[in-house]
Structure formats: structure tokens, C-alpha cells
Enzyme design. Structure first.
Site, mmCIF file in Angstrom:
data_model
loop_
_atom_site.group_PDB
_atom_site.id
_atom_site.type_symbol
_atom_site.label_atom_id
_atom_site.label_comp_id
_atom_site.label_asym_id
_atom_site.label_seq_id
_atom_site.Cartn_x
_atom_site.Cartn_y
_atom_site.Cartn_z
ATOM 1 N N GLU A 136 69.796 26.257 15.533
ATOM 2 C CA GLU A 136 68.717 27.231 15.753
ATOM 3 C C GLU A 136 68.666 28.317 14.683
ATOM 4 O O GLU A 136 67.577 28.727 14.252
ATOM 5 C CB GLU A 136 68.843 27.873 17.127
ATOM 6 C CG GLU A 136 68.570 26.921 18.297
ATOM 7 C CD GLU A 136 69.728 25.991 18.618
ATOM 8 O OE1 GLU A 136 70.839 26.195 18.091
ATOM 9 O OE2 GLU A 136 69.535 25.044 19.399
ATOM 10 N N HIS A 190 70.018 28.293 30.688
ATOM 11 C CA HIS A 190 68.732 27.646 30.391
ATOM 12 C C HIS A 190 67.587 28.247 31.195
ATOM 13 O O HIS A 190 66.573 27.584 31.413
ATOM 14 C CB HIS A 190 68.790 26.150 30.724
ATOM 15 C CG HIS A 190 69.595 25.321 29.786
ATOM 16 N ND1 HIS A 190 70.958 25.391 29.717
ATOM 17 C CD2 HIS A 190 69.234 24.403 28.848
ATOM 18 C CE1 HIS A 190 71.408 24.534 28.802
ATOM 19 N NE2 HIS A 190 70.367 23.930 28.264
#
Ligand SMILES: Cc1ncc(C[n+]2csc(CCOP(=O)(O)OP(=O)(O)O)c2C)c(N)n1
Ligand SMILES: Cc1ncc(C[n+]2csc(CCOP(=O)(O)OP(=O)(O)O)c2C)c(N)n1
Ligand SMILES: [Mg+2]
Ligand SMILES: [Mg+2]
Lengths: 318, 339, 339, 318
Positions: free
Chosen positions: B72, B141
Site C-alpha cells: 500500500e 477490516h
């Protein structure tokens, strides 16, 4: 390009190295006299790396730079007065006094910026390389970073992206033996940082970073490879920083003798003895560097201070 | 302040899901501008973890709908570099939780480069990421991290709550010469609504009044907008008329619209999914409390937020951790009845 | 709420700088408990970027005062792992800006593991990092990021404003079985003050009333505490008596102390260095606005914060970007005179 | 240890592989029937890796696990009922229903946790290794992660820390050819991920991840090295995931044929043909695995649901 034998090239390489040296000596002095503020990371002793590397670049090529970025900026052709004005927090500085030494950039010469974040420029360089790939054309990016940066996750991720996508990026490590106080020998379990290139399937080479010719040859080869579409390379240039890491450095982690040994390998003095210039020509180059820096200080000093009135306007582009 | 209600736009529309609306915005932007491209994990053949990019790779090719390794920080950094070098990248981060990995490139690089370089460069990029709970994906998440980004000068922050806004705000974000973080919501991806066919922009910085009512102002973001509308219907049955205001963009914030509404109703209930402490509704509460609306307040400013807990896995715990329609009804009616 | 003023403690004290006070806490904790160790970039021979660890490596050796490579994510992760395996690591991040690199291990791992594992494990670690502007270090080395951490359930967040608190709060943080983020301030490192010789803890979650006054309550954090005290002296000369309240820990927050004070004075001025939008003072404003103090407010809740800009390099710009004593005096007297 | 020839060892290895398989088949089924929620990452086809690796560990050793962590948890000796209860969001689950599949952990058997963050466990493993080093004693840590994790910055930083400090950590890569949909061949420019070990100056080895013996031998050697104080190693176990990445996977990035080819290399079936157990013994092991999983489901189903009342109390340790 033969930097020692060709007098034009030799003059250029030497002038740029001297200009970096004199510029940073001036900065050191201004800082010591309280005329410059913030913190400064000087690259004195490392001048051969940016000079050798940037002589392999052409108009339209990009670089990403570091916290120790004056040399990269100068070698890429930035104006000394606008650099000095920036360090003196003037409105005419490259960043209008907003960035200072750690964010100095001359976008016109393809310098996408010094960076206060160790390894921060590495994924950015991959991205600039990606833009080049998508736009087409022969441009390349040189990403400068220190040995310390090689242990950051950003470095790992940025190099891998460039590698898997065959991006036109040359990763140039200025291995000056320390990341702040951390010796390379303690931060790595490999002898040469160039050994890490293999992990990404790209070529890696270690060269004498105090010899602009050696740097130039290695970076030149890597640039040619990148321009041809064959992807990135890693060049490790071994050099040494003479000054402290920054102003807070008491040099407790290294010996005087070590510093002395490396001063004897001064990249500028060595180049002067090797290159094809006469003693008179050398003297002329030295004077020229000195005069350019003096002139830059004069112009920068005369410029207006950065203006605080439009601070919030400057945050967003419109 | 603009209320973009379907009947007012007067343009051709169809019903699309929120995910389809995002995809359509991406497709229209890529078709219109060669510089626009999408990169992220599994955005290609897989079609995105939530199916948002879908078939785009077949329409625009692997270069422009670019699968990345799981990196990322590198991906966002690559977007920053590409933007600096003239492109218009759109990064997808699979779950907004993983912006934590990329925070340096988001907050220290993308947000600050324009300013640090004295305006000499800009970073026109978009970072899209789904936030929110409700899918049983647990603590790593399911976060709602808008407050992190809203606190970083140099970023714009967008939270579309309807399919039309998902498209229109994203198109505006792609046009914007600044880094824009677009926080989508997982539970909204499958919700349907009218969406203009044209590539119509919804300007950043304009709140939408989703419902008008005189008794209190509910300010809500993300999935809390539709929950608040549902609550407002139930409140109406009890004789309480709520305004429901959706800021749509947190930065720039349409503070005017909020202050005007609270001035008129005298009561504010601020509803967010994110944990209460330090959430963006604190900023809205502070904006009201320091504003011209202060003298018109008839009640303390109410906040109804996620609990200060990581999102749990068990469905009943997950529901208990964030506001539900019942909670909104209860808090709103208490606010009106007690004050 | 406890006001820990020197005369009340009744223990042996000397004058130390804030940096020395931190170092003394580290030394006493390491001497008392073998599990405690320090790791970070240049904490060894260099003595820390701000000289905080100083000579500790000579006293405790290279294993327990451990120099690391430049790998913030790895370092914090290593601390998480060491804490899980029974140690009590104290990480130093050189500048709090680089917590962006480590945000996944801070927010997604350290903060959540105890909860996610249903209490089966805990992560007793401390992360120390200096924040704040005023040193000419520009946008990537000057941020005040407390709001990020305060918004992550599972973290405790501490901001010592005096040498005594720098020591006492750090010792309490080291004792705590949870991850605690201690945000020191660069400008405070060289400030001196009385510090107890003993390893006295300052409990987390208790605000300090630094000054009592009837006309308004100034709530301030970090370097803004001493600026607010200076401002309060000048306000007193104008006939305005300000209370100055230092929360000391943001999580857990001593909301009671704040609400009580504002209830008594009827006016609140909230002062922080961080950019205004989404800063922690928004949370304090919201806490007041939703509390029992609401009915006692005689004025809108004032916030005096950093501008919503990255910190600039030029000294005059840097000063303009964050509240100075003059600004506090001006805002406070306006708040009192106008309302 | 000879896992095939020694019947005790063979029985143990096979029983554990079958238990993982049956456990995950049950999970798959419960999920399909709407009796389990959230998302699930199944390791069916990869059972040989956790089993071969964990048989090299002893009491007091640690592991860090991944989003695909049921196998690690079982192979390390966790209770099936507490695992199943966790997945069924019960108060008796390992995480009291707060963690679910992605955070499953049995701290009693040294499992420091599954992790929803790719590579999140890698620096944590280095830290556990550091704790061992500082405390003294012969303990080791095995850190499991996928191929995709190897491109994360966290992986790079965690492995380097372990390497430079000679920490007792064994890095075990479950290379199942894909990080979600991203093939290893596109995400890396090296043939074997084990080549990356050299970048950190540690041994790297690639083994057949569908052969528990091969995994066991390589991990066993690495564990012995770690216990002796010689530092970390990297073992790449090449395997394959039969099921989709998670529930959202439509398998658009790979072919049926490819999946079929790998099913033919089923680690369990191959082990059965190779090991010294008789057909009757094999059948007994299979039944035992089936019964254990059934029993776990029965116990878990009977347990009370996770209680929402004490949510906020559970955030901080006291
Ligand atoms: C992410 C990050 N971590 C730490 C620092 C603090 N810091 C600035 S320069 C430096 C040393 C960098 O070493 P190296 O990359 O070798 O470059 P050099 O200074 O030797 O040129 C450190 C630790 C930083 N600026 N950014
Ligand atoms: C930091 C982070 N990025 C992305 C994801 C989403 N994600 C979950 S698993 C996965 C693939 C992981 O691949 P690999 O490491 O090879 O493990 P495998 O799933 O193949 O076992 C991805 C992208 C994540 N959970 N964490
Ligand atoms: Mg260096
Ligand atoms: Mg994989």
C-alpha cells in the site's frame, strides 16, 4: 562520457562539485552565525555522487532527492540564488520559504523534491517512472537515497514496483557508511548494499562514490538501460559525510581518525589531480564556484522575507 | 448549500448500485482523459475486492487498470509520483484500514507537497477506499477513519452516501488538482438509486439536505445517512420532524449549511459510525458550538457515535458497536422531548 | 481531578529539564524491572535525536538501549511482539511525524490485539515521540498528531506539559498493561522545573488545574499550557482571571474536570497547536457542548488552534501557523468582554 | 524426524492434516449454509506446511499466523471446539467472538495470533524473537506468511531486524502462487522467493510445500539453527490453495485446469501413499479427524453466543 580527459566535461564536473562544496560551506557558516535557522544536512565530502549521476541525465529527466539534497539540486542545474533564498526563508526561494532545506526542489529541472522522510522519494520515483512509461518517450528518473533508507519499507515497495513493471528508474544509493549514527555494518547483514538488487531481479553495482567518473559510468549505463525499456537498476556509491549528520550531532559514534582518513579521499581534490585541467584552469573553476555562491548569497539576502499573509491560500492548488 | 435531489437535476438517469455508480465514474473519467488511470490490489481480472472495478480492465487494458502487489505504501507513493509527473492516478485501497500502511505517503507526502514546494507542484490524485462495519470482517477490516484524513491539511475528504453522489463526487475528486480521499462504504455498495447518465459533477464542499424538518437537525455521514432517514420517518410518525443533513465532503466542510440548519431547529444530533472520541462529529459539534447557532441552541449538542471499541466479529456485538436506526430514533426523540 | 502542584507533593525534588526528567523515568523503570527496555533510531551512542536517552546506553548496555535501523514499522512491530512475549518495550520514534510509517502496527495491531484476542493477550508498551513546531524543521517534522491516536480505541494517549509530568506520566505509562502513546514536545525538552527524585507515578486520566480563575476556562495541551499560563498572567493584569486546565492525558480524558471548570466559569477557550479541523480540542468542545456544563455556558465555546496548514519553514510563517501568547490573550479577552 | 517411516509421527502428521482439512470443509459448509458469517480464508490444499513446520516446534515456542490461519492454529495444538466456537461467534471462542477467523489465536500454545493485515505478523515475530533473546533460553518463533506478504514493507523491515540481531525466528512463506489474484510471476522479478533471503544475509531454501516431510526437514534445520543462536532463516514452501481466496472470489484469474493439476498433488493423498501406515490405520486416522471436528461443532453449537454487554470493558487490559 570521459569526465577527466575531456576538458569541457572536466570543467563542468569540477565546477559543480566546487559549487556544492562552497554552497554548503556558506550554509554551514550562515547557520553557525545564527543567520540561518532550522536544521541542515550537509553533503560535504559526497559531491561526486550527484555530479557524476546528474551528468548522465538530459532535459526532461526527473530526480527525487533527500534530506541531504543541496548537491542533487545544484547538480541538476537549479539556480543558486533561489536555493539560498529558500534556506534564508525568503519569498523568492524555490518554495517561497515554506519548505526550506528539507523540501528544496526546482521542478523546472525535473527535481521532484528533497524529502524530509527517509526513503520517502523512492516510491515517488517509481511513480514518476510509471508516468513516463504510460506517456511514452525516453525520459528516466534517478532516485537518490542514503544507506539508511534501504531498510525502510518504502524503499522495498518502491524498488519492487519499478522492477516488476520495468520502469525507467535508476536507484542511486549514497552509502556514506551511516544512517545518522547507525553504521551500515550494524544495520545490514550484507557486505554491499548492491547485493539487495538481486532480490528484485535488477542489476546492482557498487562503485567508488568519491570518484565522479565511476559514479557517472555506472549511472550512465543504468540510464541507458532504463531508456531502452529494460527496467531499473541499483547503483551503490560508497562515500562519506565529513560533517555531522545535522546540527545536533556530537560525532560520538565515529572516530576522528575515520573522518580524517576519508578527508584524505576528498572527491574534489582527487578529481583535480586526475583531470586534464591545468593549474590555472583549476584556479579559475574554484574562483567561479566561489563567486557564484557569493553572488547567490548577495541576491538572496536582498530579497524580501517570506510573507505570512497568504498561508492558508497556499495549502490547496486551484 | 445545494440539495441535489433527483427531481431537481433534470438529467437522464437510471437506477444503479453505488458500486456501479463508482465504476461508471471511473469509466467516464478514463474515457475522457488519457491521464486518468486506476491502480490497486486486484482491481484487474478480479474486479476489485468489492467488485467495484468489475470489467474495467477489459475496457481499458492492464496498463490503465493496473493490478499491484500488496504494497500500500508503494502504491500510494507511486500515485504521488505519477501525479507529480502529469498523470491523474486513482488508487484503490482494498479496505480503508490499510491506509495505515500508506499513511506516510498520504499525510506526509501527497497532502503537503503542494504547500512545501511553495506551489511549484501539485498532486492531483484520488484515493478510494471502503470503510465501515457490518460485514463481520472484524477490527482490522471495518474501521471508519475519516477523522484521520480530515485532520491533515492538504487533503480533501469525501464520503458519498448515495449512488448519485458516489459518481458525482468521485468525478469532482478526479478533476480536483489536489489529493482527495474518497471513503466509500461497504454496506452501500449494493444499494441502488438514481444516477445521472452524464458525467455530472457534484461539487466538493456542498452539503445535501436529505430531508427538511423543524424540530431537530440530524447530521450524518456514510451509511448513517440512510439510517437517519429511516429514523426520521419513524420520528415523523411520533410527531417529530427532523432535518437530515449529509455533509458529503468533510474537507472542505459546508459549515454554513450545518449552522443554518441548527439555527433554525435549535437542536443537533450528530451521527457517525466511527468511535466517538476524536471522531469527525466532534468537529461538527465544535463548529456549531463556536458559531452563530450557539445562541439558538435549545439543547446540548447530541452525539451518537460508534462505541470506543475496535469492531468485533460477532454479528450481535458488531451491531451493538455502531448506531442503529433504533438508537437514532431514541436519541433524537429524547433530545426533542427533554429540551 | 488532581492538581499536582509542587508544594502539594511533599517529596524530595530537584530542578531538571523535561528531557532529563524523561531520561530519569526511563532509567528508574529499567533499573526496577528487567523487562523494560528502550529501542529506537540513534537512542544509543548518539543519545537520541533530541538527546533524551543521553548516556543510558552506557548505564544499561546496547541490548536494553537498542539502536535500530531506520524502519519505524518494523521497530513498533518488534515492540508489539516483544510485549506479547513478556517484555515492556519503550519505543522512541524520532519525530512524531514518522508514526505515519508505523501506523499499522500502532493502530491495527498494538491497539486492537487485546480486544481482538478476547483479552487472552495484552500489549504493554510505550511509544514516545516528540511533536510540535517551533524549530524550523518544516512540514514533515513538526506535526502535532495526538488526534490520530486519541481516535483509536485501545491506545492511551499522554501529553506531558511539565518536567514533573514528563517523568510521572511516563512512569505510569510504563506500568500500564496497554499500549500508551506519549507525545512529548520538542520546545519543552530544554525547559526546567521541579521533578521528584522518587519514581512517583502521575496517574493517567487526571487533569491538572495549573491556575484557578473565575472568568473563563482555558484548556490547553503540550506547549500551549505554558503559553496559556503566560497569557493568563497578562489577562490578570487586565482584570481577567482565567483557569488554566491541562488534561495531561487525552485518553483516558478527565472530562469531569473540564466540565466542572467550565460550569463554574461559563466560558471555555480551547487551545491547541495542531491544525484546527479535526483536532482534539474539537472533542473537548463536543464534550462540553453535550455535558451538564451546556446550560452554564455564557459564550460560544472558543477554539484557538493551529491554522489548517502544514507547518512552514520560515520562522515568521511558522509562528503565524500556531497560537502564540498574544493570540491567547486576544481571544480570551474578547471571549470575556463580548459575552 | 522421519514423518513417513515412523508410524507414530506419520499418524500425528496425517491426523493433523486431516483435521485441518475436515475442519475447513466444515467451515466452508457452515458458511455456505449461512450458519457462519464474516469472511473465511481456507487453506485446503496447503495443510502440509503448518503440519510439517509445527512438528519442528516444542512447548514454549511461538508462532505468528495469517488471515489464512486455521491450519497454523490446529497444527500448533489448539482446541477445535474453542476454534469452532470462535468462528460461530460464541462466548466460549478463543477470542470470545470478538476476533473471528482473522484473529484466531491460542496463546496457550504460543500462537500470537492470526492477522488480518498481510505481513502484520512478521515484525511481531521479530519482536517475540527479541524477547526470547533478551530473556535467554532456547525458544524460537515461526512466522507464517503468504507470497503476497513478501512485498510488504512490514516484511522487509521485520526480516531485516531479525537478521541483524540474529534473532531465533524462522520465516515460513506459504507460496500458494497467488496473493489474492496476483500471480507470483507478476508480483516478483525473481524465480524463487527464497532468493530474497540473501538480501538480508540469511539462509533461504525452497521446498515442496505439499510434502510435510520436506517442509519439516527445512523448518527443522532452520529451527535448530535459530535455537543455537545463529539467527533466522527463510523457508519457502511451494503449495496451492484449492478454494477461492475468500468468499468474494470468482476464480477469474486462474484456470480450472491449473486447479485440477494441483488437486492431483493433494498433500494428504500423497502422504497417505508414502507413509508407513496400513490401510486400516489410515481409515482410523480419517475417522478420528472427522469425529474430532464433529465433536467440536457439537460443543461449539451448544455454547452461548458472545455477549454484547461488556464490549467497552474489553478494550483495555487492567
Ligand atoms: C522515516 C524517517 N525516519 C527517520 C528520520 C530521521 N532521520 C533523518 S536523516 C536520517 C538518517 C538517514 O540516513 P541515510 O539514509 O543513510 O542518509 P544520510 O543522512 O546518511 O545521507 C534519519 C534517521 C526521517 N527523517 N524519516
Ligand atoms: C495490508 C493488507 N493489504 C491487503 C489486504 C487484503 N488481502 C487479504 S489476504 C490478501 C492476499 C494475501 O496473499 P498472500 O500473502 O499470498 O496470502 P494467501 O492469501 O495467498 O494465503 C490480500 C490482498 C490485507 N488484508 N492487508
Ligand atoms: Mg547514510
Ligand atoms: Mg498467496
Amino acid at each position: 562520457m570521459d569526465l577527466t580527459g575531456n576538458t569541457g566535461a572536466a570543467r563542468q564536473a569540477l565546477l559543480t562539485m566546487w559549487t556544492i562544496r562552497r554552497f554548503e560551506e556558506a550554509v554551514d557558516d550562515l547557520f553557525a552565525r545564527g543567520l540561518m535557522h532550522g536544521t541542515m544536512h550537509l553533503s560535504i565530502g559526497q559531491e561526486a555522487v550527484p555530479v557524476g549521476a546528474c551528468l548522465a541525465l538530459a532535459d526532461g529527466d526527473y530526480i527525487t532527492s533527500t534530506h541531504r539534497g543541496h548537491g542533487h539540486c545544484i547538480a541538476r542545474g537549479a539556480r543558486l540564488d533561489a536555493m539560498m533564498a529558500e534556506l534564508l526563508a525568503k519569498e523568492t526561494g524555490y518554495c517561497r520559504g515554506r519548505g526550506g532545506s528539507m523540501h528544496i526542489a526546482d521542478v523546472a529541472t525535473g527535481n521532484l523534491g528533497a524529502n524530509g522522510i527517509v526513503a520517502g522519494g523512492v516510491p515517488i520515483a517509481a511513480g514518476a517512472g510509471l508516468a513516463i512509461r504510460m506517456r511514452g518517450g525516453p525520459r528516466v528518473v534517478v532516485s537518490f537515497f542514503g544507506d539508511g533508507a534501504v531498510n525502510e519499507g518504502a524503499w522495498h515497495e518502491g524498488v519492487n514496483l519499478a522492477a516488476i513493471w520495468d520502469l525507467p528508474v535508476v536507484f542511486v544509493c549514497e552509502n556514506n557508511h551511516y544512517g545518522m549514527s547507525m553504521p551500515v555494518a550494524r544495520a545490514f547483514r550484507v557486505e554491499r548494499l548492491a547485493e539487495r538488487a538481486a532480490a528484485y531481479g535488477i542489476p546492482g553495482e557498487t562503485v567508488d562514490g568519491n570518484d565522479p567518473q565511476a559514479v557517472h559510468d555506472a549511472v550512465g549505463k543504468a540510464v541507458a538501460r532504463a531508456r531502452s525499456g529494460a527496467g531499473p537498476s541499483f547503483v551503490e556509491a560508497v562515500t562519506y559525510r565529513w560533517k555531522g549528520h545535522s546540527k545536533s550531532d556530537k560525532n560520538l559514534y565515529r572516530t576522528r581518525e575515520e573522518i580524517e582518513r576519508w578527508r584524505e579521499r576528498d572527491p574534489i581534490a582527487r578529481f583535480e589531480t586526475r583531470c586534464a585541467l591545468t593549474e590555472a584552469e583549476l584556479a579559475e573553476v574554484r574562483d567561479q564556484a566561489r563567486d557564484r555562491v557569493r553572488e547567490a548569497i548577495r541576491i538572496a539576502n536582498a530579497a524580501p522575507d517570506a510573507a505570512a499573509d497568504s498561508l492558508t491560500d497556499a495549502v490547496y492548488a486551484s | 448549500m445545494t440539495a441535489v435531489l433527483p427531481e431537481q437535476t433534470g438529467v437522464a438517469e437510471r437506477t444503479l448500485t453505488y458500486a456501479e455508480a463508482v465504476r461508471e465514474a471511473l469509466a467516464q473519467a478514463m474515457a475522457a482523459d488519457d491521464r486518468v488511470f486506476v491502480l490497486g490490489e486486484d482491481v484487474g481480472a478480479y474486479g476489485g475486492a468489492f467488485g467495484v472495478t468489475g470489467d474495467l480492465v477489459h475496457r481499458f487494458g492492464e496498463e490503465r487498470v493496473r493490478d499491484t502487489p500488496i504494497s500500500e505504501l508503494g502504491i500510494v507513493g507511486a500515485a504521488v509520483g505519477a501525479a507529480l509527473a502529469g498523470m491523474r492516478p486513482i488508487v484503490e485501497i482494498q479496505f480503508s484500514d490499510f491506509t495505515a500502511q500508506a499513511m506516510d505517503q498520504i499525510a506526509n507526502q501527497a497532502a503537503k507537497i503542494h504547500f512545501m514546494l511553495g506551489g511549484a507542484a501539485s498532486v492531483p490524485m484520488v484515493l478510494r477506499a471502503p470503510g465501515g462495519s457490518g460485514t463481520g470482517a472484524a477490527a482490522q477490516h471495518s474501521q471508519s477513519l475519516e477523522a484521520w484524513f480530515a485532520h491533515v491539511p492538504g487533503l480533501k475528504v469525501v464520503m458519498p452516501a448515495t449512488p448519485a453522489d458516489a459518481k458525482g463526487l468521485l468525478l469532482a475528486a478526479i478533476d480536483d488538482p489536489n489529493p482527495v480521499v474518497v471513503l466509500e462504504h461497504k454496506l452501500l455498495y449494493k444499494q441502488s438509486g438514481p444516477v445521472p447518465e452524464a458525467a455530472a459533477r457534484v461539487p466538493l464542499g456542498e452539503a445535501a439536505v436529505r430531508r427538511a424538518g423543524a424540530d431537530l437537525t440530524i447530521v450524518a455521514t456514510g451509511v448513517m445517512v440512510s439510517r437517519s432517514l429511516e429514523a426520521a420517518d419513524r420520528l415523523a410518525a411520533q410527531g417529530i420532524e427532523a432535518s437530515v443533513l449529509d455533509p458529503r465532503t468533510l474537507v472542505p466542510l459546508d459549515g454554513q449549511a450545518i449552522v443554518d440548519s441548527v439555527r433554525a431547529t435549535g437542536r443537533a444530533l450528530l451521527v457517525q459510525e466511527a468511535p466517538k472520541t476524536g471522531g469527525f462529529m466532534a468537529e461538527i459539534a465544535a463548529t456549531i458550538a463556536e458559531s452563530r447557532a450557539f445562541g439558538f441552541l435549545r439543547a446540548p449538542i447530541g452525539r451518537l457515535c460508534g462505541l470506543d471499541v475496535p469492531i468485533p466479529y460477532a454479528p450481535q456485538l458488531e451491531r451493538a458497536a455502531v448506531p442503529q436506526v433504533d438508537d437514532i430514533v431514541r436519541e433524537a426523540s429524547e433530545l426533542v422531548r427533554r429540551w
